[in-house]
Design an enzyme around this catalytic site. Structure first.
Site, PDB file in Angstrom:
ATOM      1  CG  HIS A  32      -1.903   1.069   1.321  1.00 42.97           C
ATOM      2  ND1 HIS A  32      -3.121   1.007   0.661  1.00 42.97           N
ATOM      3  CD2 HIS A  32      -1.892   2.255   1.974  1.00 42.97           C
ATOM      4  CE1 HIS A  32      -3.818   2.108   0.925  1.00 42.97           C
ATOM      5  NE2 HIS A  32      -3.098   2.875   1.711  1.00 42.97           N
ATOM      6  CG  ASP A  34      -0.871   5.623   2.822  1.00 40.36           C
ATOM      7  OD1 ASP A  34      -0.440   4.960   3.774  1.00 40.36           O
ATOM      8  OD2 ASP A  34      -2.029   5.505   2.376  1.00 40.36           O
ATOM      9  CG  MET A  36      -0.056  11.376   2.137  1.00 38.23           C
ATOM     10  SD  MET A  36       0.356  11.431   3.887  1.00 38.23           S
ATOM     11  CE  MET A  36      -0.076   9.775   4.352  1.00 38.23           C
ATOM     12  CG  HIS A  65      -4.949   5.886   0.157  1.00 36.78           C
ATOM     13  ND1 HIS A  65      -4.836   5.820   1.528  1.00 36.78           N
ATOM     14  CD2 HIS A  65      -5.996   6.707  -0.095  1.00 36.78           C
ATOM     15  CE1 HIS A  65      -5.785   6.575   2.088  1.00 36.78           C
ATOM     16  NE2 HIS A  65      -6.497   7.115   1.119  1.00 36.78           N
ATOM     17  CG  MET A  67      -4.811  10.079   1.373  1.00 37.68           C
ATOM     18  SD  MET A  67      -3.992   9.603   2.875  1.00 37.68           S
ATOM     19  CE  MET A  67      -2.770   8.480   2.207  1.00 37.68           C
ATOM     20  CG  MET A 135      -9.362   6.893   4.908  1.00 34.28           C
ATOM     21  SD  MET A 135      -7.768   6.081   4.670  1.00 34.28           S
ATOM     22  CE  MET A 135      -6.775   6.870   5.909  1.00 34.28           C
ATOM     23  CG  PHE A 141       0.436  12.384  10.223  1.00 30.37           C
ATOM     24  CD1 PHE A 141      -0.533  13.362  10.058  1.00 30.37           C
ATOM     25  CD2 PHE A 141       1.768  12.690   9.935  1.00 30.37           C
ATOM     26  CE1 PHE A 141      -0.179  14.641   9.633  1.00 30.37           C
ATOM     27  CE2 PHE A 141       2.133  13.973   9.509  1.00 30.37           C
ATOM     28  CZ  PHE A 141       1.149  14.945   9.361  1.00 30.37           C
ATOM     29  CG  ASP A 169      -4.948   3.331   5.170  1.00 27.66           C
ATOM     30  OD1 ASP A 169      -4.730   3.928   4.105  1.00 27.66           O
ATOM     31  OD2 ASP A 169      -4.122   3.273   6.094  1.00 27.66           O
ATOM     32  N   GLY A 170      -5.410   2.386   8.788  1.00 30.90           N
ATOM     33  CA  GLY A 170      -5.092   3.285   9.899  1.00 30.90           C
ATOM     34  C   GLY A 170      -5.391   2.666  11.245  1.00 30.90           C
ATOM     35  N   GLY A 171      -4.354   2.444  12.028  1.00 34.47           N
ATOM     36  CA  GLY A 171      -4.548   1.958  13.400  1.00 34.47           C
ATOM     37  C   GLY A 171      -4.907   0.491  13.496  1.00 34.47           C
TER      38      GLY A 171
END
Ligand code: DX5
Ligand code: ZN
Length: 211
Positions: A32, A34, A36, A65, A67, A135, A141, A169-171
């Site tokens: 993946h 990211d 940005m 992805h 962003m 998300m 971040f 996606d995330g955590g």
């Protein structure tokens, strides 16, 4: 079997090839990336050239992805670089034409929703999107805490009969992944928790059993 997609945002930027090879050798399903632009999210990350080099060394699909405030500006460059999937955010608009361009570029197309964006926004594109990315943190971040309210959104999208990929996606960690897969998740983006694993191969193998 849930697919595990390591986020290179959590890799060592000075040893990206080493960390990506480690993840692929450990049995991850996708990589993946990211992207940005420091406008849509307050961070800056990765160019099409990174995707091109990843494609050269990775046998697994590269999941990009975007962003970005204007994902259309670099979409062709990411497609030419070899992105296997490209996901854009509903919040930036122009979704249907971008999804069409992604398909014309030979990749699968995803639609991403920030935690605060309703599943209703995804429902507009269920026919066109191969993947919905819910998300589980505010984008920008790694290393944030998973927003458990998003589990309900994943369930809602699955319950309306969407049979494409649902990605989060995330955590995400091994100890909160089952809660996601039980509600319809099929792809887990993992950065911080995964790259911290001593034995990444064993961790991915355990998580592959979750459904
Ligand atoms: C946020 C990023 C993160 C990262 C993974 O925009 O997209 O979600 O990929 O996050 P962690 O490190 O929490 O797994
Ligand atoms: Zn991401």
């Amino acid at each position: 079997m849930v697919k595990i997609a390591p986020s290179i945002l959590a890799a060592d930027p000075l040893n990206l090839e080493r960390d990506v090879r480690r993840a692929v050798d450990a049995g991850c399903d996708w990589i993946h990336v990211d992207v940005m632009d420091a406008h849509f999210v307050p961070n800056l990350a990765y160019s099409p050239d990174t995707v091109r080099r990843l494609k050269e060394i990775c046998a697994v699909p590269i999941d990009v992805h975007l962003m970005m405030e204007n994902p259309g500006t670099l979409l062709d460059a990411f497609l030419e670089a070899g992105a296997s999937n490209v996901t854009i955010h509903t919040e930036t608009g122009n979704v249907r034409s971008l999804l069409r361009r992604i398909h014309q570029g030979g990749a699968t197309a995803g639609v991403a929703l920030k935690p605060g964006t309703s599943a209703d926004d995804a429902k507009l594109y269920l026919e066109d999107a191969d993947l919905i990315l819910a998300m589980t943190v505010e984008p920008g971040f790694g290393g944030q805490k998973l927003d458990e309210r998003v589990v309900r959104k994943i369930r809602e999208i699955r319950d309306i009969g969407y049979d494409g990929e649902i990605e989060a996606d995330g955590g995400i960690r091994e100890d909160n992944l089952q809660m996601l897969t039980e509600n319809g998740l099929t792809v887990a983006v993992m950065g911080t928790a995964l790259f911290r694993e001593e034995d990444m191969k064993a961790a991915i193998s355990r998580m592959h059993q979750m459904k």
